[in-house]
Scaffold this motif. Structure first.
Motif, PDB file in Angstrom:
ATOM      1  N   ILE A 165       0.843  -1.201   0.000  1.00 24.49           N
ATOM      2  CA  ILE A 165       0.000   0.000   0.000  1.00 24.49           C
ATOM      3  C   ILE A 165       0.876   1.248   0.000  1.00 24.49           C
ATOM      4  CG2 ILE A 165      -1.604   1.363   1.417  1.00 24.49           C
ATOM      5  CD1 ILE A 165      -2.808  -1.359   2.315  1.00 24.49           C
ATOM      6  N   MET A 166       1.917   1.231   0.827  1.00 20.99           N
ATOM      7  CA  MET A 166       2.842   2.363   0.887  1.00 20.99           C
ATOM      8  C   MET A 166       3.504   2.590  -0.476  1.00 20.99           C
ATOM      9  SD  MET A 166       6.098   2.868   3.445  1.00 20.99           S
ATOM     10  CE  MET A 166       6.973   1.454   2.747  1.00 20.99           C
ATOM     11  N   THR A 167       3.908   1.495  -1.131  1.00 18.00           N
ATOM     12  CA  THR A 167       4.539   1.613  -2.450  1.00 18.00           C
ATOM     13  C   THR A 167       3.576   2.206  -3.469  1.00 18.00           C
ATOM     14  OG1 THR A 167       5.893  -0.334  -1.958  1.00 18.00           O
ATOM     15  CG2 THR A 167       5.742   0.340  -4.263  1.00 18.00           C
ATOM     16  N   PHE A 168       2.326   1.745  -3.437  1.00 18.74           N
ATOM     17  CA  PHE A 168       1.329   2.258  -4.380  1.00 18.74           C
ATOM     18  C   PHE A 168       1.167   3.764  -4.230  1.00 18.74           C
ATOM     19  CE2 PHE A 168      -2.966   3.651  -5.309  1.00 18.74           C
ATOM     20  CZ  PHE A 168      -3.168   3.173  -6.587  1.00 18.74           C
ATOM     21  N   PHE A 169       0.964   4.216  -2.995  1.00 16.96           N
ATOM     22  CA  PHE A 169       0.701   5.641  -2.796  1.00 16.96           C
ATOM     23  C   PHE A 169       1.959   6.485  -2.982  1.00 16.96           C
ATOM     24  CE2 PHE A 169      -3.229   4.055  -0.966  1.00 16.96           C
ATOM     25  CZ  PHE A 169      -4.127   4.984  -1.473  1.00 16.96           C
ATOM     26  N   GLY A 189      -5.297   2.041  11.889  1.00 16.00           N
ATOM     27  CA  GLY A 189      -4.340   3.136  12.004  1.00 16.00           C
ATOM     28  C   GLY A 189      -3.086   2.862  11.183  1.00 16.00           C
ATOM     29  N   CYS A 190      -2.636   1.599  11.194  1.00 17.21           N
ATOM     30  CA  CYS A 190      -1.461   1.222  10.394  1.00 17.21           C
ATOM     31  C   CYS A 190      -1.744   1.375   8.903  1.00 17.21           C
ATOM     32  CB  CYS A 190      -1.060  -0.218  10.703  1.00 17.21           C
ATOM     33  SG  CYS A 190      -0.357  -0.458  12.343  1.00 17.21           S
ATOM     34  N   PHE A 191      -2.980   1.073   8.504  1.00 17.55           N
ATOM     35  CA  PHE A 191      -3.359   1.232   7.097  1.00 17.55           C
ATOM     36  C   PHE A 191      -3.185   2.686   6.661  1.00 17.55           C
ATOM     37  CE2 PHE A 191      -6.509   2.363   3.887  1.00 17.55           C
ATOM     38  CZ  PHE A 191      -6.300   1.401   2.915  1.00 17.55           C
ATOM     39  N   CYS A 246      -8.713  -0.736  -7.479  1.00 16.58           N
ATOM     40  CA  CYS A 246      -8.341  -2.138  -7.255  1.00 16.58           C
ATOM     41  C   CYS A 246      -7.670  -2.332  -5.903  1.00 16.58           C
ATOM     42  CB  CYS A 246      -7.388  -2.613  -8.356  1.00 16.58           C
ATOM     43  SG  CYS A 246      -8.150  -2.829  -9.970  1.00 16.58           S
ATOM     44  N   LEU A 247      -7.016  -1.292  -5.394  1.00 19.09           N
ATOM     45  CA  LEU A 247      -6.189  -1.465  -4.197  1.00 19.09           C
ATOM     46  C   LEU A 247      -6.739  -0.798  -2.949  1.00 19.09           C
ATOM     47  CD1 LEU A 247      -2.384  -1.533  -3.989  1.00 19.09           C
ATOM     48  CD2 LEU A 247      -3.567   0.133  -2.586  1.00 19.09           C
ATOM     49  N   SER A 248      -7.138   0.452  -3.036  1.00 23.31           N
ATOM     50  CA  SER A 248      -7.473   1.197  -1.817  1.00 23.31           C
ATOM     51  C   SER A 248      -8.699   0.646  -1.080  1.00 23.31           C
ATOM     52  CB  SER A 248      -7.662   2.676  -2.153  1.00 23.31           C
ATOM     53  OG  SER A 248      -7.818   3.430  -0.963  1.00 23.31           O
TER      54      SER A 248
END
Length: 201
Positions: free
Chosen positions: A11-15, A150-152, A127-129
């Motif tokens: 998720i971090m990589t995507f954003f 919170g981690c998300f 597709c991801l969020s």
């Protein structure tokens, strides 16, 4: 919790790439894009609303698609992989116009390049969020549900921070090099996720 933790990294990589909309893509719109469609001129800041427009149009379509697929609906890791590939493809789409104005700095490229990039990014986001939110809420133990959510959002914030860091290279690297590099990063991460998908499932 291990599964959620692994997915947070992607998720971090995507954003990290998706949030280039506020940095490198904004500069691309301002410096290298012809801000005119069908003879109508508009400020470059209007490109910031393209993602939201695509979101309103495509969200019902993607939602219907998942429902229509039923038992053939892709798994959460597969949707994450698709999201990463699409956000990288959006950056790859900007490489050809970037090469065009490398030889002619005064050249202004068509606005449809950015519109296409935002289209790919929006489909990747869909597709991801929402899938990430759903997966986190389903997998987190009730006792730690708030912490995991919170981690998300921390992962999204970390991606934004990295996006700002990468934006600092926009003056040091040629746009084609920067966009190509972002495409390479997301592609490698997507391939890693493909290899981990069996373990995650």
């Amino acid at each position: 919790m291990w599964v959620v933790g692994i997915l947070m990294f992607f998720i971090m990589t995507f954003f990290f790439v998706f949030e280039q909309a506020g940095t490198t893509l904004n500069l691309f719109a301002d410096d290298h894009t012809r801000n005119s469609i069908f003879g109508f001129n508009f400020p470059s800041s209007w490109f910031q609303s393209v993602n939201s427009t695509w979101l309103l149009v495509l969200a019902p379509v993607i939602g219907f698609l998942w429902l229509a697929l039923k038992d053939r609906e892709p798994s959460s890791p597969a949707k994450f992989t698709l999201g990463l590939f699409l956000v990288g493809a959006g950056m790859l789409l900007l490489v050809p116009p970037s090469l065009a104005f490398t030889t002619n700095p005064a050249l202004k490229v068509s606005p449809w390049w950015l519109v296409g990039t935002y289209f790919l990014h929006t489909v990747g986001e869909l597709c991801l969020s929402p899938v990430g939110l759903s997966t986190t809420s389903k997998l987190a133990p009730p006792r730690y549900a708030g912490l995991m959510m919170g981690c998300f959002f921390f992962a999204i914030g970390a991606g934004n921070m990295l996006a700002g860091f990468a934006g600092g290279f926009s003056e040091k690297l040629a746009p084609a090099t920067l966009f190509g590099g972002l495409f390479a990063i997301t592609t490698v991460m997507a391939l890693i996720l493909v290899m981990l998908s069996g373990t995650i499932k």
